[in-house]
Design a protein around this motif. Sequence first.
Motif, PDB file in Angstrom:
ATOM      1  N   LYS A 192     111.905  29.971  24.133  1.00 50.78           N
ATOM      2  CA  LYS A 192     112.070  30.117  25.586  1.00 50.78           C
ATOM      3  C   LYS A 192     112.575  31.507  25.965  1.00 50.78           C
ATOM      4  CE  LYS A 192     112.911  25.198  26.412  1.00 50.78           C
ATOM      5  NZ  LYS A 192     113.882  24.183  26.888  1.00 50.78           N
ATOM      6  N   LEU A 193     113.148  32.226  24.999  1.00 52.29           N
ATOM      7  CA  LEU A 193     113.687  33.564  25.271  1.00 52.29           C
ATOM      8  C   LEU A 193     112.691  34.682  24.959  1.00 52.29           C
ATOM      9  CD1 LEU A 193     117.314  33.169  23.836  1.00 52.29           C
ATOM     10  CD2 LEU A 193     116.567  32.996  26.226  1.00 52.29           C
ATOM     11  N   LEU A 194     111.503  34.328  24.490  1.00 52.91           N
ATOM     12  CA  LEU A 194     110.523  35.345  24.128  1.00 52.91           C
ATOM     13  C   LEU A 194     110.137  36.200  25.336  1.00 52.91           C
ATOM     14  CD1 LEU A 194     108.177  33.235  21.833  1.00 52.91           C
ATOM     15  CD2 LEU A 194     109.517  35.237  21.124  1.00 52.91           C
ATOM     16  N   PRO A 195     109.856  37.471  25.130  1.00 54.82           N
ATOM     17  CA  PRO A 195     109.432  38.319  26.249  1.00 54.82           C
ATOM     18  C   PRO A 195     108.114  37.873  26.854  1.00 54.82           C
ATOM     19  CG  PRO A 195     109.169  39.469  24.156  1.00 54.82           C
ATOM     20  CD  PRO A 195     109.948  38.228  23.866  1.00 54.82           C
ATOM     21  N   VAL A 196     107.241  37.270  26.039  1.00 52.75           N
ATOM     22  CA  VAL A 196     105.961  36.735  26.519  1.00 52.75           C
ATOM     23  C   VAL A 196     105.716  35.398  25.835  1.00 52.75           C
ATOM     24  CG1 VAL A 196     103.460  37.068  26.635  1.00 52.75           C
ATOM     25  CG2 VAL A 196     104.996  39.015  26.993  1.00 52.75           C
ATOM     26  N   ASP A 197     105.513  34.366  26.632  1.00 54.21           N
ATOM     27  CA  ASP A 197     105.211  33.035  26.125  1.00 54.21           C
ATOM     28  C   ASP A 197     103.761  33.028  25.635  1.00 54.21           C
ATOM     29  OD1 ASP A 197     104.455  30.379  25.803  1.00 54.21           O
ATOM     30  OD2 ASP A 197     105.412  29.683  27.649  1.00 54.21           O
ATOM     31  N   PRO A 198     103.496  32.736  24.354  1.00 56.69           N
ATOM     32  CA  PRO A 198     102.115  32.761  23.859  1.00 56.69           C
ATOM     33  C   PRO A 198     101.234  31.715  24.535  1.00 56.69           C
ATOM     34  CG  PRO A 198     103.566  31.764  22.226  1.00 56.69           C
ATOM     35  CD  PRO A 198     104.454  32.348  23.296  1.00 56.69           C
ATOM     36  N   GLY A 199     101.849  30.645  25.040  1.00 58.58           N
ATOM     37  CA  GLY A 199     101.067  29.669  25.779  1.00 58.58           C
ATOM     38  C   GLY A 199     100.489  30.253  27.056  1.00 58.58           C
ATOM     39  N   VAL A 200     101.273  31.098  27.729  1.00 58.12           N
ATOM     40  CA  VAL A 200     100.772  31.792  28.924  1.00 58.12           C
ATOM     41  C   VAL A 200      99.669  32.768  28.530  1.00 58.12           C
ATOM     42  CG1 VAL A 200     101.390  33.381  30.788  1.00 58.12           C
ATOM     43  CG2 VAL A 200     102.939  31.514  30.177  1.00 58.12           C
ATOM     44  N   SER A 201      99.837  33.433  27.401  1.00 61.16           N
ATOM     45  CA  SER A 201      98.796  34.357  26.938  1.00 61.16           C
ATOM     46  C   SER A 201      97.503  33.617  26.610  1.00 61.16           C
ATOM     47  CB  SER A 201      99.286  35.140  25.710  1.00 61.16           C
ATOM     48  OG  SER A 201     100.332  36.017  26.064  1.00 61.16           O
ATOM     49  N   ALA A 202      97.623  32.398  26.101  1.00 57.83           N
ATOM     50  CA  ALA A 202      96.434  31.578  25.870  1.00 57.83           C
ATOM     51  C   ALA A 202      95.753  31.243  27.192  1.00 57.83           C
ATOM     52  CB  ALA A 202      96.812  30.300  25.130  1.00 57.83           C
ATOM     53  N   ASP A 203      96.551  30.959  28.229  1.00 62.11           N
ATOM     54  CA  ASP A 203      95.991  30.715  29.572  1.00 62.11           C
ATOM     55  C   ASP A 203      95.250  31.940  30.087  1.00 62.11           C
ATOM     56  OD1 ASP A 203      96.992  28.132  29.687  1.00 62.11           O
ATOM     57  OD2 ASP A 203      98.819  28.708  30.748  1.00 62.11           O
ATOM     58  N   VAL A 204      95.803  33.124  29.822  1.00 60.28           N
ATOM     59  CA  VAL A 204      95.164  34.360  30.273  1.00 60.28           C
ATOM     60  C   VAL A 204      93.820  34.549  29.569  1.00 60.28           C
ATOM     61  CG1 VAL A 204      95.353  36.891  30.219  1.00 60.28           C
ATOM     62  CG2 VAL A 204      97.294  35.502  30.966  1.00 60.28           C
ATOM     63  N   ILE A 205      93.765  34.259  28.279  1.00 52.56           N
ATOM     64  CA  ILE A 205      92.484  34.348  27.565  1.00 52.56           C
ATOM     65  C   ILE A 205      91.488  33.358  28.161  1.00 52.56           C
ATOM     66  CG2 ILE A 205      91.327  34.017  25.345  1.00 52.56           C
ATOM     67  CD1 ILE A 205      92.978  36.572  25.488  1.00 52.56           C
ATOM     68  N   ARG A 206      91.953  32.181  28.545  1.00 51.00           N
ATOM     69  CA  ARG A 206      91.063  31.209  29.182  1.00 51.00           C
ATOM     70  C   ARG A 206      90.541  31.749  30.511  1.00 51.00           C
ATOM     71  NH1 ARG A 206      86.887  28.368  28.873  1.00 51.00           N
ATOM     72  NH2 ARG A 206      86.801  26.518  30.212  1.00 51.00           N
ATOM     73  N   LEU A 207      91.382  32.420  31.273  1.00 52.32           N
ATOM     74  CA  LEU A 207      90.926  33.037  32.523  1.00 52.32           C
ATOM     75  C   LEU A 207      89.855  34.088  32.246  1.00 52.32           C
ATOM     76  CD1 LEU A 207      94.139  33.581  34.696  1.00 52.32           C
ATOM     77  CD2 LEU A 207      92.268  31.985  35.122  1.00 52.32           C
ATOM     78  N   CYS A 208      90.035  34.860  31.186  1.00 49.33           N
ATOM     79  CA  CYS A 208      89.029  35.865  30.816  1.00 49.33           C
ATOM     80  C   CYS A 208      87.692  35.191  30.505  1.00 49.33           C
ATOM     81  CB  CYS A 208      89.505  36.668  29.608  1.00 49.33           C
ATOM     82  SG  CYS A 208      90.893  37.766  29.923  1.00 49.33           S
ATOM     83  N   GLU A 209      87.746  34.093  29.771  1.00 51.80           N
ATOM     84  CA  GLU A 209      86.521  33.359  29.448  1.00 51.80           C
ATOM     85  C   GLU A 209      85.844  32.843  30.714  1.00 51.80           C
ATOM     86  OE1 GLU A 209      87.802  31.525  25.082  1.00 51.80           O
ATOM     87  OE2 GLU A 209      88.350  30.460  26.923  1.00 51.80           O
ATOM     88  N   LEU A 210      86.633  32.297  31.635  1.00 53.92           N
ATOM     89  CA  LEU A 210      86.078  31.760  32.873  1.00 53.92           C
ATOM     90  C   LEU A 210      85.526  32.861  33.769  1.00 53.92           C
ATOM     91  CD1 LEU A 210      88.734  29.022  33.685  1.00 53.92           C
ATOM     92  CD2 LEU A 210      86.357  28.655  33.003  1.00 53.92           C
TER      93      LEU A 210
END
Length: 358
Positions: free
Chosen positions: A327-345
């Motif tokens: 929870k303290l990470l500078p970037v949540d990898p789950g959010v980054s996975a969502d961003v990759i999904r947006l790129c695909e869409l």
Amino acid sequence: MSKIYSVGIIGYGLSAKIFHIPFITDTARFKLDAVVQRTPKPQDDASNDYPRTKIYRSTEELFNDADIDVVVISTAPNSHFELASKAMRAGKHVLVEKPFTPTSDEARELVKVAEQNNVLLTVYQNRRYDRDFLTVRKLVSEGSLGRVAEFETHFDRHRPDMPTAQSWKTDPANYSAVFDLGTHLLDQAVYLYGLPKRITGFVGSQREGNTIGLEDSFTALLHYEDGLMVTAKAGVVSPETDQLRFWIRGTKGSFKKFHLDPQEDQLKNGLRPGQENYGEEGESKHGILTTTSEGGMTTSKVKPVESKGYTTFYDQFAKALDANDAKLLPVDPGVSADVIRLCELMRQSSQQGRTLDL
């Protein structure tokens, strides 16, 4: 005494030299302990630049090094999934350069691997720490613009000729501007506003003679429930001396900013974090805030938010490692996975010529 984390970095190209090693060495909580460089050259040899650092020719040597706590992956995107998986299964915490992975399925699988092996995984979305974006975030959060109706984020450049130097960035099978600059722009939008309801994408090339089908430009429209429209755009035909970076319009005011955050250019020119003027830009490049009132509209320049820049990413990463808390990470990898999904869409929307629901 706080633990100092030993870092091994895979790859010794621009990403490693400019965007990681300067901040690893600037952050007291990390030590550059190893570099994987498979094919050194006389003028490009990590062992000459860092004679006290272990130099490996294979990733297996790094993964087997019991002293290494953190692996930074700064290689081409199509290698990220395999390398991150192996590193985490070897018990290493992992920082992956953007784009996270070529597909969102791979990204979500890496999140699972991190959880299964009780290690931390994050993605280097360093432009969350651009001072202009931090300034935008402050203006939006404190309500200076009122209810935001339109949010534009740009990464336009004037590079109308096809690149001549051969690399993975000139290979259409491995490169798309959507997954390069697009991951920065979409990450900033999702960080501020979350996922949109729908997306409309336009992806292609602005260059003449692009016979290989390299995707060099895109525009994405993110449609939100409350009527907010986010435009994320990157183009290579933009002959401007002052390139637009942000244009945000709300019920109480607007903010317009030209020019990119200076850190990348400063790093390429040899300036390092902590040195005088690092991260600073002249007042002439400050953003303009326009606010409404009963007496009309007023404009003023906005001084950027004070920040240590990209060093902040590594500072926050150290805090997460100390607590072993994702929870303290500078970037949540789950959010980054969502961003990759947006790129695909975005690409799918462009191919189909229609707006897609998420």
